[in-house]
Write an enzyme that holds these catalytic residues in place. Structure first.
Site, mmCIF file in Angstrom:
data_model
loop_
_atom_site.group_PDB
_atom_site.id
_atom_site.type_symbol
_atom_site.label_atom_id
_atom_site.label_comp_id
_atom_site.label_asym_id
_atom_site.label_seq_id
_atom_site.Cartn_x
_atom_site.Cartn_y
_atom_site.Cartn_z
ATOM 1 N N PHE A 1 0.822 -1.205 0.000
ATOM 2 C CA PHE A 1 0.000 0.000 0.000
ATOM 3 C C PHE A 1 0.857 1.256 0.000
ATOM 4 O O PHE A 1 1.812 1.360 0.785
ATOM 5 C CB PHE A 1 -0.873 0.075 1.263
ATOM 6 C CG PHE A 1 -1.989 -0.911 1.333
ATOM 7 C CD1 PHE A 1 -3.222 -0.641 0.768
ATOM 8 C CD2 PHE A 1 -1.808 -2.117 1.998
ATOM 9 C CE1 PHE A 1 -4.267 -1.551 0.852
ATOM 10 C CE2 PHE A 1 -2.853 -3.036 2.096
ATOM 11 C CZ PHE A 1 -4.075 -2.756 1.518
ATOM 12 N N ASP A 2 0.513 2.201 -0.849
ATOM 13 C CA ASP A 2 0.907 3.571 -0.586
ATOM 14 C C ASP A 2 0.160 3.994 0.669
ATOM 15 O O ASP A 2 -0.931 3.503 0.948
ATOM 16 C CB ASP A 2 0.523 4.455 -1.769
ATOM 17 C CG ASP A 2 0.564 5.920 -1.417
ATOM 18 O OD1 ASP A 2 1.647 6.420 -1.059
ATOM 19 O OD2 ASP A 2 -0.509 6.562 -1.460
ATOM 20 N N CYS A 3 0.716 4.930 1.417
ATOM 21 C CA CYS A 3 0.074 5.339 2.665
ATOM 22 C C CYS A 3 -0.692 6.645 2.535
ATOM 23 O O CYS A 3 -1.912 6.695 2.715
ATOM 24 C CB CYS A 3 1.113 5.445 3.780
ATOM 25 S SG CYS A 3 0.396 5.807 5.402
ATOM 26 N N THR B 1 -3.770 7.232 0.131
ATOM 27 C CA THR B 1 -4.453 5.952 -0.041
ATOM 28 C C THR B 1 -5.082 5.487 1.267
ATOM 29 O O THR B 1 -6.271 5.188 1.332
ATOM 30 C CB THR B 1 -3.470 4.889 -0.566
ATOM 31 O OG1 THR B 1 -2.864 5.360 -1.776
ATOM 32 C CG2 THR B 1 -4.181 3.565 -0.837
ATOM 33 N N LYS C 1 9.443 7.432 -4.541
ATOM 34 C CA LYS C 1 8.613 7.044 -5.678
ATOM 35 C C LYS C 1 8.349 8.282 -6.540
ATOM 36 O O LYS C 1 8.153 9.361 -5.990
ATOM 37 C CB LYS C 1 7.272 6.465 -5.187
ATOM 38 C CG LYS C 1 7.372 5.211 -4.374
ATOM 39 C CD LYS C 1 5.999 4.717 -3.924
ATOM 40 C CE LYS C 1 5.339 5.662 -2.924
ATOM 41 N NZ LYS C 1 4.035 5.172 -2.422
#
Length: 232
Positions: free
Chosen positions: A15-17, A20, A155
């Site tokens: 997961f991106d945090c 998201t 990223k």
């Protein structure tokens, strides 16, 4: 038609945090707007989010520096753009405000529903100490947490995802990446051959506080509740 994802195909969900799991845009606005008001500076939310996304990406594309410094840099640049100078206290407190950013309403229940069946992994453009503030709000122990601070890159740099794949230790095809940002996550994860789920938190209306990008996820859902349902 209801989306269905074969849960048996995956061992881990990355997961991106922020954006998201955590409502980072509300968190950003909650901090920035009072700062602007204190300097009698005014702006609409859409400008602030767009400026944040473009400026953050520019700063992260340079030599690596901690996310704390990225946030301070964005605020300093915003001051230049709107004609004010943030105080030293306002600059220093901006990163610490991460601890006040709240999860989306569906986040905690969704993570708890998925935790018994999958490794849950964070892949986030954040510093370890700042993520610790968020960890307390999420109330779940992730199997792995990969941060920009650990990797020394942000990223969409593929090193973030390669580090995650290495640490998780399962075949890449058995990892599902879930994120809101096409720019930071879906495009680079696709390029590495990961299956991706785009959580379109804006329901097709813009990219919020991220750079606009084009990418085609394997699945598109509106929230994490839909993800849980799709994997059920």
């Amino acid at each position: 038609m209801t989306t269905k994802i074969d849960a048996d195909s995956y061992d881990a969900i990355t997961f991106d945090c922020y954006g998201t799991l955590i409502d980072w845009e509300a968190g950003l606005m909650g901090y920035l707007k009072p700062v602007l008001e204190s300097h009698d500076a005014h702006s609409v939310d859409s400008f602030l989010l767009d400026f944040y996304g473009r400026t953050e990406a520019k700063l992260q594309a340079g030599p690596y520096r901690p996310y704390r410094q990225i946030l301070e840099g964005v605020l300093a640049e915003l001051g230049k753009r709107l004609g004010f100078v943030p105080s030293a206290e306002q600059l220093a407190n901006f990163p610490d405000s991460v601890g006040d950013w709240l999860p989306f309403p569906d986040t905690i229940a969704s993570l708890k529903a998925l935790a018994p069946r999958f490794q849950l992994v964070i892949v986030s453009n954040i510093d370890d100490d700042l993520f610790d503030l968020t960890q307390a709000r999420l109330g779940i122990n992730f199997d792995h947490v990969i941060t920009a601070g650990q990797v020394g890159a942000y990223k969409p740099d593929p090193r973030m995802f390669k580090t995650a794949i290495q640490r998780i230790g399962v075949p890449q095809k058995r990892i599902l990446h879930v994120a809101q940002s096409l720019y930071h996550d879906i495009a680079p994860a696709n390029a590495l051959g990961l299956d991706t789920v785009w959580i379109d938190r804006h329901d097709g209306h813009g990219s919020g506080a991220t750079v606009t990008a084009t990418a085609t996820p394997k699945w598109t859902l509106r929230n994490l509740s839909e993800l849980v349902a799709a994997l059920s």
